[in-house]
Scaffold this motif. Structure first.
Motif, PDB file in Angstrom:
ATOM      1  N   GLY A   9      18.054 -20.537 -23.409  1.00  0.00           N
ATOM      2  CA  GLY A   9      18.608 -21.605 -23.433  1.00  0.00           C
ATOM      3  C   GLY A   9      18.385 -22.664 -22.517  1.00  0.00           C
ATOM      4  O   GLY A   9      18.129 -22.239 -21.270  1.00  0.00           O
ATOM      5  N   VAL A  10      17.914 -23.996 -22.913  1.00  0.00           N
ATOM      6  CA  VAL A  10      17.506 -25.030 -22.039  1.00  0.00           C
ATOM      7  C   VAL A  10      18.513 -26.230 -22.021  1.00  0.00           C
ATOM      8  O   VAL A  10      18.753 -27.092 -23.232  1.00  0.00           O
ATOM      9  N   ILE A  11      19.029 -26.615 -20.912  1.00  0.00           N
ATOM     10  CA  ILE A  11      19.690 -27.702 -20.769  1.00  0.00           C
ATOM     11  C   ILE A  11      18.980 -28.757 -20.450  1.00  0.00           C
ATOM     12  O   ILE A  11      18.146 -29.096 -19.593  1.00  0.00           O
ATOM     13  N   LEU A  12      19.065 -29.810 -21.408  1.00  0.00           N
ATOM     14  CA  LEU A  12      18.455 -31.008 -21.083  1.00  0.00           C
ATOM     15  C   LEU A  12      19.255 -32.181 -20.266  1.00  0.00           C
ATOM     16  O   LEU A  12      20.169 -32.811 -20.727  1.00  0.00           O
ATOM     17  N   ALA A  13      18.667 -32.104 -19.084  1.00  0.00           N
ATOM     18  CA  ALA A  13      19.496 -33.079 -18.074  1.00  0.00           C
ATOM     19  C   ALA A  13      18.266 -34.382 -17.457  1.00  0.00           C
ATOM     20  O   ALA A  13      18.772 -34.343 -16.119  1.00  0.00           O
ATOM     21  N   GLN A  46      25.407 -17.090 -24.835  1.00  0.00           N
ATOM     22  CA  GLN A  46      24.739 -17.308 -26.263  1.00  0.00           C
ATOM     23  C   GLN A  46      23.257 -16.767 -26.070  1.00  0.00           C
ATOM     24  O   GLN A  46      22.498 -16.712 -27.132  1.00  0.00           O
ATOM     25  N   VAL A  47      22.612 -16.863 -24.898  1.00  0.00           N
ATOM     26  CA  VAL A  47      21.305 -16.687 -24.668  1.00  0.00           C
ATOM     27  C   VAL A  47      20.865 -15.608 -23.729  1.00  0.00           C
ATOM     28  O   VAL A  47      21.966 -15.152 -22.745  1.00  0.00           O
ATOM     29  N   ALA A 110      23.944 -20.402 -30.927  1.00  0.00           N
ATOM     30  CA  ALA A 110      22.684 -19.897 -30.874  1.00  0.00           C
ATOM     31  C   ALA A 110      22.776 -19.022 -32.360  1.00  0.00           C
ATOM     32  O   ALA A 110      21.791 -18.873 -33.128  1.00  0.00           O
ATOM     33  N   GLU A 111      23.956 -18.381 -32.668  1.00  0.00           N
ATOM     34  CA  GLU A 111      24.290 -17.380 -33.848  1.00  0.00           C
ATOM     35  C   GLU A 111      23.926 -18.345 -34.915  1.00  0.00           C
ATOM     36  O   GLU A 111      23.093 -17.848 -35.805  1.00  0.00           O
ATOM     37  N   ASN A 112      24.551 -19.331 -35.244  1.00  0.00           N
ATOM     38  CA  ASN A 112      24.253 -20.248 -36.315  1.00  0.00           C
ATOM     39  C   ASN A 112      22.697 -20.522 -36.595  1.00  0.00           C
ATOM     40  O   ASN A 112      22.443 -20.564 -37.701  1.00  0.00           O
TER      41      ASN A 112
END
Length: 193
Positions: A9-13, A46-47, A110-112
């Motif tokens: 998972g990557v948070i774009l900040a 989720q990751v 993530a699931e979807n």
């Protein structure tokens, strides 16, 4: 949730937060903690692992204990630059991107995305009203195409999604309410009480 370990998972900040008065959006306080920590709470379950893309205040983000990466250039060229940096640094085949300013995104993101991507190497979210391409699942093999796209001076995220034939994944209306201004943040806090 077999797919969890396949995902970073990557948070774009990494943005300039212009509409937030130039503040680093991920660090804007929300219910007593920085906004990006609300994102982590929803993303981490989720990751398999989390990375944060930030171009300012890296030491503040590193307090989270997660790997913090900067864009490969210094021109604040938008979410695609953050995606590029993450694709180069990724330890997994798949990366799930989320922006730092949507604290109530779906817990099933993530699931979807993963279960509905089909054969696509990329997909992005839509909430029946508009596209939300910063919520995206990308395969690491797209890194060369993204490098070439950015090297041409291109910056538009949806154009890149079309170029790589990304699949649109539909979520319920209102799934991606973002906090662009101090007023948005205040309204979100009031709704949580």
């Amino acid at each position: 949730m077999f797919y969890r370990e396949l995902l970073t998972g990557v948070i774009l900040a990494g943005g300039l937060g212009r509409r937030m008065g130039g503040q680093d959006k991920g660090l804007v306080p929300l219910l007593g903690k920085p906004l990006y920590q609300h994102i982590i709470e929803r993303l981490e379950p989720q990751v398999g692992q989390v990375m944060i893309n930030a171009n300012r205040n890296q030491s503040r983000y590193q307090q989270s204990g997660f790997n913090v990466i900067s864009d490969l250039n210094n021109d604040f060229s938008g979410p695609l630059a953050g995606m590029q940096a993450a694709l180069h640094a990724a330890p997994t085949e798949w990366l799930l991107f989320v922006p730092c300013d949507v604290p109530s995104f779906p817990l099933t993101l993530a699931e979807n995305m993963f279960l509905n991507k089909g054969d696509s190497l990329a997909c992005y979210a839509n909430d029946t009203e508009r596209d939300h391409p910063t919520f995206a699942l990308l395969h690491r093999s797209l890194v060369q195409q993204l490098d070439e796209y950015l090297a041409k001076g291109e910056r538009k995220l949806m154009f890149f999604m079309r170029e790589i034939a990304a699949k649109c994944i539909i979520f319920p209306s209102g799934s991606f309410a973002n906090l662009n201004t101090p007023e948005d943040s205040l309204n979100w806090e009031l709704q949580q009480k």
